[in-house]
Design an enzyme around this catalytic site. Sequence first.
Site, PDB file in Angstrom:
ATOM      1  N   GLU A 136      -1.734 -10.462   9.210  1.00  0.00           N
ATOM      2  CA  GLU A 136      -2.495 -11.549   8.558  1.00  0.00           C
ATOM      3  C   GLU A 136      -1.650 -12.778   8.207  1.00  0.00           C
ATOM      4  O   GLU A 136      -1.757 -13.329   7.117  1.00  0.00           O
ATOM      5  CB  GLU A 136      -3.196 -11.011   7.303  1.00  0.00           C
ATOM      6  CG  GLU A 136      -4.151  -9.877   7.612  1.00  0.00           C
ATOM      7  CD  GLU A 136      -4.813  -9.259   6.383  1.00  0.00           C
ATOM      8  OE1 GLU A 136      -4.599  -9.746   5.260  1.00  0.00           O
ATOM      9  OE2 GLU A 136      -5.561  -8.281   6.559  1.00  0.00           O
ATOM     10  N   ASN A 149      -1.276  -8.086  13.848  1.00  0.00           N
ATOM     11  CA  ASN A 149      -2.600  -7.630  13.416  1.00  0.00           C
ATOM     12  C   ASN A 149      -3.246  -8.679  12.510  1.00  0.00           C
ATOM     13  O   ASN A 149      -2.590  -9.210  11.610  1.00  0.00           O
ATOM     14  CB  ASN A 149      -2.412  -6.312  12.633  1.00  0.00           C
ATOM     15  CG  ASN A 149      -3.698  -5.561  12.354  1.00  0.00           C
ATOM     16  OD1 ASN A 149      -4.449  -5.259  13.281  1.00  0.00           O
ATOM     17  ND2 ASN A 149      -3.953  -5.241  11.093  1.00  0.00           N
ATOM     18  N   HIS A 174     -13.468  -6.536  10.982  1.00  0.00           N
ATOM     19  CA  HIS A 174     -14.317  -6.357   9.799  1.00  0.00           C
ATOM     20  C   HIS A 174     -15.514  -7.284   9.987  1.00  0.00           C
ATOM     21  O   HIS A 174     -15.401  -8.499   9.802  1.00  0.00           O
ATOM     22  CB  HIS A 174     -13.554  -6.734   8.525  1.00  0.00           C
ATOM     23  CG  HIS A 174     -12.391  -5.832   8.238  1.00  0.00           C
ATOM     24  ND1 HIS A 174     -12.546  -4.504   7.917  1.00  0.00           N
ATOM     25  CD2 HIS A 174     -11.051  -6.066   8.217  1.00  0.00           C
ATOM     26  CE1 HIS A 174     -11.353  -3.953   7.703  1.00  0.00           C
ATOM     27  NE2 HIS A 174     -10.428  -4.879   7.895  1.00  0.00           N
ATOM     28  N   GLU A 214      -9.361  -2.019  12.543  1.00  0.00           N
ATOM     29  CA  GLU A 214      -9.914  -1.729  11.205  1.00  0.00           C
ATOM     30  C   GLU A 214     -11.433  -1.881  11.223  1.00  0.00           C
ATOM     31  O   GLU A 214     -12.028  -2.422  10.285  1.00  0.00           O
ATOM     32  CB  GLU A 214      -9.303  -2.670  10.150  1.00  0.00           C
ATOM     33  CG  GLU A 214      -7.788  -2.642  10.110  1.00  0.00           C
ATOM     34  CD  GLU A 214      -7.168  -3.537   9.033  1.00  0.00           C
ATOM     35  OE1 GLU A 214      -7.897  -4.039   8.154  1.00  0.00           O
ATOM     36  OE2 GLU A 214      -5.935  -3.731   9.087  1.00  0.00           O
ATOM     37  N   ASP A 227     -15.192  -2.023  10.789  1.00  0.00           N
ATOM     38  CA  ASP A 227     -16.319  -1.632   9.929  1.00  0.00           C
ATOM     39  C   ASP A 227     -17.360  -2.743  10.018  1.00  0.00           C
ATOM     40  O   ASP A 227     -17.029  -3.893  10.306  1.00  0.00           O
ATOM     41  CB  ASP A 227     -15.915  -1.311   8.484  1.00  0.00           C
ATOM     42  CG  ASP A 227     -15.024  -2.350   7.804  1.00  0.00           C
ATOM     43  OD1 ASP A 227     -15.041  -3.535   8.200  1.00  0.00           O
ATOM     44  OD2 ASP A 227     -14.310  -1.966   6.852  1.00  0.00           O
TER      45      ASP A 227
HETATM   46  O1  G3I Z   1      -3.186   2.792  -6.500  1.00  0.00           O
HETATM   47  C1  G3I Z   1      -3.754   1.971  -7.525  1.00  0.00           C
HETATM   48  C2  G3I Z   1      -4.069   2.780  -8.740  1.00  0.00           C
HETATM   49  O2  G3I Z   1      -2.883   3.284  -9.282  1.00  0.00           O
HETATM   50  C3  G3I Z   1      -4.801   1.883  -9.738  1.00  0.00           C
HETATM   51  O3  G3I Z   1      -5.172   2.634 -10.840  1.00  0.00           O
HETATM   52  C4  G3I Z   1      -6.020   1.267  -9.091  1.00  0.00           C
HETATM   53  C5  G3I Z   1      -6.762   0.328 -10.023  1.00  0.00           C
HETATM   54  O4  G3I Z   1      -7.257  -0.808  -9.360  1.00  0.00           O
HETATM   55  O5  G3I Z   1      -5.631   0.548  -7.977  1.00  0.00           O
HETATM   56  C6  G3I Z   1      -5.010   1.328  -6.980  1.00  0.00           C
HETATM   57  O6  G3I Z   1      -4.614   0.510  -5.948  1.00  0.00           O
HETATM   58  C7  G3I Z   1      -5.655   0.045  -5.103  1.00  0.00           C
HETATM   59  C8  G3I Z   1      -5.323   0.478  -3.691  1.00  0.00           C
HETATM   60  O7  G3I Z   1      -6.258  -0.067  -2.788  1.00  0.00           O
HETATM   61  C9  G3I Z   1      -5.312   1.989  -3.526  1.00  0.00           C
HETATM   62  O8  G3I Z   1      -6.580   2.491  -3.803  1.00  0.00           O
HETATM   63  C10 G3I Z   1      -5.711  -1.462  -5.194  1.00  0.00           C
HETATM   64  O9  G3I Z   1      -6.165  -1.851  -6.477  1.00  0.00           O
HETATM   65  C11 G3I Z   1      -6.635  -2.015  -4.132  1.00  0.00           C
HETATM   66  O10 G3I Z   1      -6.522  -3.428  -4.115  1.00  0.00           O
HETATM   67  C12 G3I Z   1      -6.232  -1.486  -2.774  1.00  0.00           C
HETATM   68  O11 G3I Z   1      -7.164  -1.977  -1.819  1.00  0.00           O
HETATM   69  C13 G3I Z   1      -6.741  -1.906  -0.472  1.00  0.00           C
HETATM   70  C14 G3I Z   1      -6.668  -3.300   0.114  1.00  0.00           C
HETATM   71  O12 G3I Z   1      -6.309  -3.205   1.488  1.00  0.00           O
HETATM   72  C15 G3I Z   1      -5.632  -4.142  -0.629  1.00  0.00           C
HETATM   73  O13 G3I Z   1      -5.303  -5.276   0.057  1.00  0.00           O
HETATM   74  C16 G3I Z   1      -7.767  -1.091   0.282  1.00  0.00           C
HETATM   75  O14 G3I Z   1      -7.716   0.262  -0.164  1.00  0.00           O
HETATM   76  C17 G3I Z   1      -7.489  -1.139   1.784  1.00  0.00           C
HETATM   77  O15 G3I Z   1      -8.576  -0.592   2.483  1.00  0.00           O
HETATM   78  C18 G3I Z   1      -7.330  -2.582   2.226  1.00  0.00           C
HETATM   79  O16 G3I Z   1      -7.002  -2.574   3.593  1.00  0.00           O
HETATM   80  C19 G3I Z   1      -6.823  -3.872   4.199  1.00  0.00           C
HETATM   81  C20 G3I Z   1      -5.787  -3.709   5.296  1.00  0.00           C
HETATM   82  O17 G3I Z   1      -4.608  -3.149   4.788  1.00  0.00           O
HETATM   83  C21 G3I Z   1      -5.489  -5.053   5.971  1.00  0.00           C
HETATM   84  N1  G3I Z   1      -6.710  -5.686   6.436  1.00  0.00           N
HETATM   85  C22 G3I Z   1      -7.782  -5.810   5.439  1.00  0.00           C
HETATM   86  C23 G3I Z   1      -8.097  -4.457   4.829  1.00  0.00           C
HETATM   87  C24 G3I Z   1      -9.273  -4.554   3.855  1.00  0.00           C
HETATM   88  O18 G3I Z   1      -8.971  -5.349   2.764  1.00  0.00           O
END
Ligand code: G3I
Length: 303
Positions: free
Chosen positions: A128, A171, A208, A236, A238
């Site tokens: 990105e 990517n 996406h 990715e 969806d």
């Molecule tokens: O692990 C912490 C946890 O300790 C905490 O209590 C909780 C509270 O918010 O957050 C947890 O972390 C979260 C993490 O996912 C694990 O669940 C983050 O807040 C959350 O922001 C994070 O989101 C991820 C996101 O990337 C962040 O940028 C999504 O799961 C994940 O699916 C998403 O994936 C991205 C790809 O890497 C790149 N392309 C876009 C795609 C969708 O956004």
Amino acid sequence: ATTLGAAAAGSNRYFGTAVASGRLGDSTYSTILDREFNMITPENEMKWDTVEPSRGSFNFGPGDSIVNHANAHGQRMRGHTLVWHNQLPGWVSSIGDANTLRSVMNNHITQEMSHYKGKIYAWDVVNEAFADNGTGQHRSSVFQNVLGNGFIEEAFRTARGVDPAAKLCYNDYSIEDWSSAKTQGVYNMVKDFKARGVPIDCVGFQSHFGSGGAPASFRTTLSNFAALGVDVQLTELDIAQASSGAYANAVQACLDTARCTGVTVWGIRDSDSWRTGENALLFDNNGNKKAAYTSVLNALNGS
Ligand code: G3I
């Protein structure tokens, strides 16, 4: 074939999913994972904030748990991701000195790729890096702002030296429509890299999509990138509301492109998705196959 992975293998492709390590103990989840998917991308576990939360202190435990699962079940791995402006610890984003940041970036790539050497089919080396503002330029990030345009090339050159057997991918999202400036910006970068011998093997189209699915030009985009001499992948996928037609169409775009090596969906059940409430995946909250699942399976089977 009766599963997504086996059906994709019929044309020498893979069918993968994002996996969250914390869900591997959920037997509904792991049963579907091991039945249907033969490629795994860690959803968060190989990102910088998890892997190197403070400088020089590496945490591979969460990523290792996914790699171990994949090894035990005959699945291959995509590594996601080495250099990204998001999920980046504050100690990195606050570096202002170019020599320091260059050495920190290259050390991160070296340590992470060395740890997983031989276990990763393809790495998202840079994720990105292009802007959404219609200019076709790189987005603002600590890497761009401190190191300049050359940071992407530097990351790829470093990566090639660490694990020469791994495919090295760029990517991004919203690069599926051929007419968009962002797509053109990435295309011009890949063209330039190939012309100058900068090591790049593949481009990941995150895919996406809204409820309408892929843009009409998606096949054109995939084939134009492939013609530069790189593999292409849907990394990715969806789709809001997961209509069966939109899913079949997106997967067919890959099947119609000789150098499209596989498709990864970004999660298993709707309840596993980052897109809360959008019903964007192939299995419902209870792990039942949705209509889109059947349409994708049929497409992969060529029927
Ligand atoms: O692990 C912490 C946890 O300790 C905490 O209590 C909780 C509270 O918010 O957050 C947890 O972390 C979260 C993490 O996912 C694990 O669940 C983050 O807040 C959350 O922001 C994070 O989101 C991820 C996101 O990337 C962040 O940028 C999504 O799961 C994940 O699916 C998403 O994936 C991205 C790809 O890497 C790149 N392309 C876009 C795609 C969708 O956004």
